[in-house]
Design a protein around this motif. Structure first.
Motif, PDB file in Angstrom:
ATOM      1  N   TYR A   1      61.794  20.593 -75.658  1.00 20.07           N
ATOM      2  CA  TYR A   1      63.095  20.326 -76.291  1.00 20.07           C
ATOM      3  C   TYR A   1      62.926  20.187 -77.797  1.00 20.07           C
ATOM      4  O   TYR A   1      63.699  20.731 -78.566  1.00 20.07           O
ATOM      5  CB  TYR A   1      63.697  19.053 -75.696  1.00 20.07           C
ATOM      6  CG  TYR A   1      64.845  18.473 -76.483  1.00 20.07           C
ATOM      7  CD1 TYR A   1      66.105  19.056 -76.443  1.00 20.07           C
ATOM      8  CD2 TYR A   1      64.666  17.336 -77.250  1.00 20.07           C
ATOM      9  CE1 TYR A   1      67.159  18.515 -77.161  1.00 20.07           C
ATOM     10  CE2 TYR A   1      65.720  16.794 -77.968  1.00 20.07           C
ATOM     11  CZ  TYR A   1      66.963  17.382 -77.916  1.00 20.07           C
ATOM     12  OH  TYR A   1      67.990  16.846 -78.630  1.00 20.07           O
TER      13      TYR A   1
ATOM     14  N   LEU B   1      71.605  21.249 -76.397  1.00 18.87           N
ATOM     15  CA  LEU B   1      71.572  21.205 -77.861  1.00 18.87           C
ATOM     16  C   LEU B   1      72.923  21.567 -78.472  1.00 18.87           C
ATOM     17  O   LEU B   1      73.331  21.007 -79.478  1.00 18.87           O
ATOM     18  CB  LEU B   1      70.501  22.157 -78.400  1.00 18.87           C
ATOM     19  CG  LEU B   1      69.060  21.722 -78.195  1.00 18.87           C
ATOM     20  CD1 LEU B   1      68.112  22.860 -78.532  1.00 18.87           C
ATOM     21  CD2 LEU B   1      68.739  20.486 -79.021  1.00 18.87           C
ATOM     22  N   ASP B   2      73.626  22.506 -77.850  1.00 17.56           N
ATOM     23  CA  ASP B   2      74.918  22.956 -78.368  1.00 17.56           C
ATOM     24  C   ASP B   2      76.082  22.093 -77.878  1.00 17.56           C
ATOM     25  O   ASP B   2      77.229  22.378 -78.197  1.00 17.56           O
ATOM     26  CB  ASP B   2      75.178  24.410 -77.947  1.00 17.56           C
ATOM     27  CG  ASP B   2      74.264  25.377 -78.664  1.00 17.56           C
ATOM     28  OD1 ASP B   2      73.773  25.031 -79.746  1.00 17.56           O
ATOM     29  OD2 ASP B   2      74.043  26.476 -78.133  1.00 17.56           O
TER      30      ASP B   2
ATOM     31  N   TRP C   1      69.342  24.715 -74.253  1.00 20.03           N
ATOM     32  CA  TRP C   1      70.200  25.229 -75.329  1.00 20.03           C
ATOM     33  C   TRP C   1      71.633  24.753 -75.146  1.00 20.03           C
ATOM     34  O   TRP C   1      72.321  24.428 -76.113  1.00 20.03           O
ATOM     35  CB  TRP C   1      70.134  26.750 -75.410  1.00 20.03           C
ATOM     36  CG  TRP C   1      68.840  27.202 -75.990  1.00 20.03           C
ATOM     37  CD1 TRP C   1      67.761  27.673 -75.307  1.00 20.03           C
ATOM     38  CD2 TRP C   1      68.456  27.186 -77.370  1.00 20.03           C
ATOM     39  NE1 TRP C   1      66.738  27.964 -76.180  1.00 20.03           N
ATOM     40  CE2 TRP C   1      67.135  27.680 -77.451  1.00 20.03           C
ATOM     41  CE3 TRP C   1      69.094  26.825 -78.540  1.00 20.03           C
ATOM     42  CZ2 TRP C   1      66.447  27.816 -78.641  1.00 20.03           C
ATOM     43  CZ3 TRP C   1      68.416  26.956 -79.737  1.00 20.03           C
ATOM     44  CH2 TRP C   1      67.104  27.446 -79.780  1.00 20.03           C
TER      45      TRP C   1
ATOM     46  N   LEU D   1      63.543  25.002 -83.747  1.00 17.75           N
ATOM     47  CA  LEU D   1      63.850  26.421 -83.878  1.00 17.75           C
ATOM     48  C   LEU D   1      65.331  26.625 -84.177  1.00 17.75           C
ATOM     49  O   LEU D   1      65.701  27.396 -85.065  1.00 17.75           O
ATOM     50  CB  LEU D   1      63.456  27.177 -82.604  1.00 17.75           C
ATOM     51  CG  LEU D   1      63.795  28.660 -82.570  1.00 17.75           C
ATOM     52  CD1 LEU D   1      63.074  29.413 -83.686  1.00 17.75           C
ATOM     53  CD2 LEU D   1      63.433  29.248 -81.222  1.00 17.75           C
ATOM     54  N   LYS D   2      66.177  25.906 -83.468  1.00 21.92           N
ATOM     55  CA  LYS D   2      67.617  26.031 -83.683  1.00 21.92           C
ATOM     56  C   LYS D   2      67.987  25.593 -85.109  1.00 21.92           C
ATOM     57  O   LYS D   2      68.791  26.248 -85.777  1.00 21.92           O
ATOM     58  CB  LYS D   2      68.371  25.202 -82.656  1.00 21.92           C
ATOM     59  CG  LYS D   2      69.847  25.368 -82.771  1.00 21.92           C
ATOM     60  CD  LYS D   2      70.557  24.685 -81.656  1.00 21.92           C
ATOM     61  CE  LYS D   2      72.035  24.865 -81.881  1.00 21.92           C
ATOM     62  NZ  LYS D   2      72.822  24.704 -80.743  1.00 21.92           N
ATOM     63  N   ALA D   3      67.401  24.505 -85.579  1.00 21.35           N
ATOM     64  CA  ALA D   3      67.670  24.028 -86.941  1.00 21.35           C
ATOM     65  C   ALA D   3      67.211  25.054 -87.973  1.00 21.35           C
ATOM     66  O   ALA D   3      67.901  25.315 -88.961  1.00 21.35           O
ATOM     67  CB  ALA D   3      66.986  22.687 -87.172  1.00 21.35           C
TER      68      ALA D   3
ATOM     69  N   ASP E   1      62.505  23.632 -79.300  1.00 17.71           N
ATOM     70  CA  ASP E   1      63.773  24.352 -79.336  1.00 17.71           C
ATOM     71  C   ASP E   1      64.707  23.774 -80.390  1.00 17.71           C
ATOM     72  O   ASP E   1      65.414  24.509 -81.085  1.00 17.71           O
ATOM     73  CB  ASP E   1      64.450  24.305 -77.953  1.00 17.71           C
ATOM     74  CG  ASP E   1      63.782  25.230 -76.951  1.00 17.71           C
ATOM     75  OD1 ASP E   1      62.995  26.099 -77.379  1.00 17.71           O
ATOM     76  OD2 ASP E   1      64.048  25.092 -75.748  1.00 17.71           O
ATOM     77  N   GLU E   2      64.718  22.446 -80.526  1.00 17.09           N
ATOM     78  CA  GLU E   2      65.579  21.806 -81.511  1.00 17.09           C
ATOM     79  C   GLU E   2      65.177  22.226 -82.926  1.00 17.09           C
ATOM     80  O   GLU E   2      66.024  22.545 -83.760  1.00 17.09           O
ATOM     81  CB  GLU E   2      65.487  20.286 -81.357  1.00 17.09           C
ATOM     82  CG  GLU E   2      66.487  19.519 -82.163  1.00 17.09           C
ATOM     83  CD  GLU E   2      66.444  18.038 -81.826  1.00 17.09           C
ATOM     84  OE1 GLU E   2      67.512  17.432 -81.830  1.00 17.09           O
ATOM     85  OE2 GLU E   2      65.346  17.506 -81.572  1.00 17.09           O
TER      86      GLU E   2
ATOM     87  N   LEU F   1      66.908  28.342 -87.525  1.00 19.66           N
ATOM     88  CA  LEU F   1      67.828  29.478 -87.464  1.00 19.66           C
ATOM     89  C   LEU F   1      69.135  29.171 -88.189  1.00 19.66           C
ATOM     90  O   LEU F   1      69.659  30.009 -88.929  1.00 19.66           O
ATOM     91  CB  LEU F   1      68.114  29.862 -86.011  1.00 19.66           C
ATOM     92  CG  LEU F   1      66.964  30.526 -85.268  1.00 19.66           C
ATOM     93  CD1 LEU F   1      67.302  30.666 -83.793  1.00 19.66           C
ATOM     94  CD2 LEU F   1      66.633  31.875 -85.867  1.00 19.66           C
ATOM     95  N   ALA F   2      69.646  27.970 -87.991  1.00 22.54           N
ATOM     96  CA  ALA F   2      70.893  27.592 -88.660  1.00 22.54           C
ATOM     97  C   ALA F   2      70.708  27.560 -90.173  1.00 22.54           C
ATOM     98  O   ALA F   2      71.578  27.995 -90.932  1.00 22.54           O
ATOM     99  CB  ALA F   2      71.364  26.231 -88.150  1.00 22.54           C
TER     100      ALA F   2
END
Length: 111
Positions: A46, A20-21, A17, A52-54, A49-50, A56-57
């Motif tokens: 990875y 990614l950030d 994370w 999932l992060k996209a 997670d990438e 969520l955003a």
């Protein structure tokens, strides 16, 4: 770190994370990126997670919680903290009183 200077899978997954950030320094980022390119299981994790992060955003980005929700959360957090600390706050016509339960803990070394 591995003896060959590489990065251990558990370290990479723990820091994915931050990667990614873009919150790690350039040297650490390069080590993590090299590991991700060389390790299929970590690369797969990875990728998850990438995505999932996209997601969520996309779903949560730019939205602000309603003030009523923020107020309820603040009240619940405050109550939980006060309860954990055994603090009682009572409000009445004569004002507010605060009482704190006092515990004394002693540790004695034997021997």
């Amino acid at each position: 770190m591995l003896p060959d200077g590489g990065t251990d899978c558990s370290e990479v997954l723990a820091e994915v994370w931050m990667f990614l950030d873009r919150e790690c320094d350039q040297q650490r980022r390069m080590l993590l990126e090299q590991h991700l390119h060389e390790c299929a299981p970590c690369l797969a994790e990875y990728g998850i997670d990438e995505k999932l992060k996209a997601l969520l955003a996309r779903k949560c980005g730019g939205e602000a919680a309603p003030e009523s929700l923020k107020d309820r959360l603040r009240t619940q957090i405050r109550s939980a903290v006060l309860e954990q600390a055994e603090v009682t706050v009572e409000s009445g016509p004569e004002g507010t009183s605060v009482s704190v339960a006092h515990r004394r803990t002693e540790f004695r070394a034997e021997g």
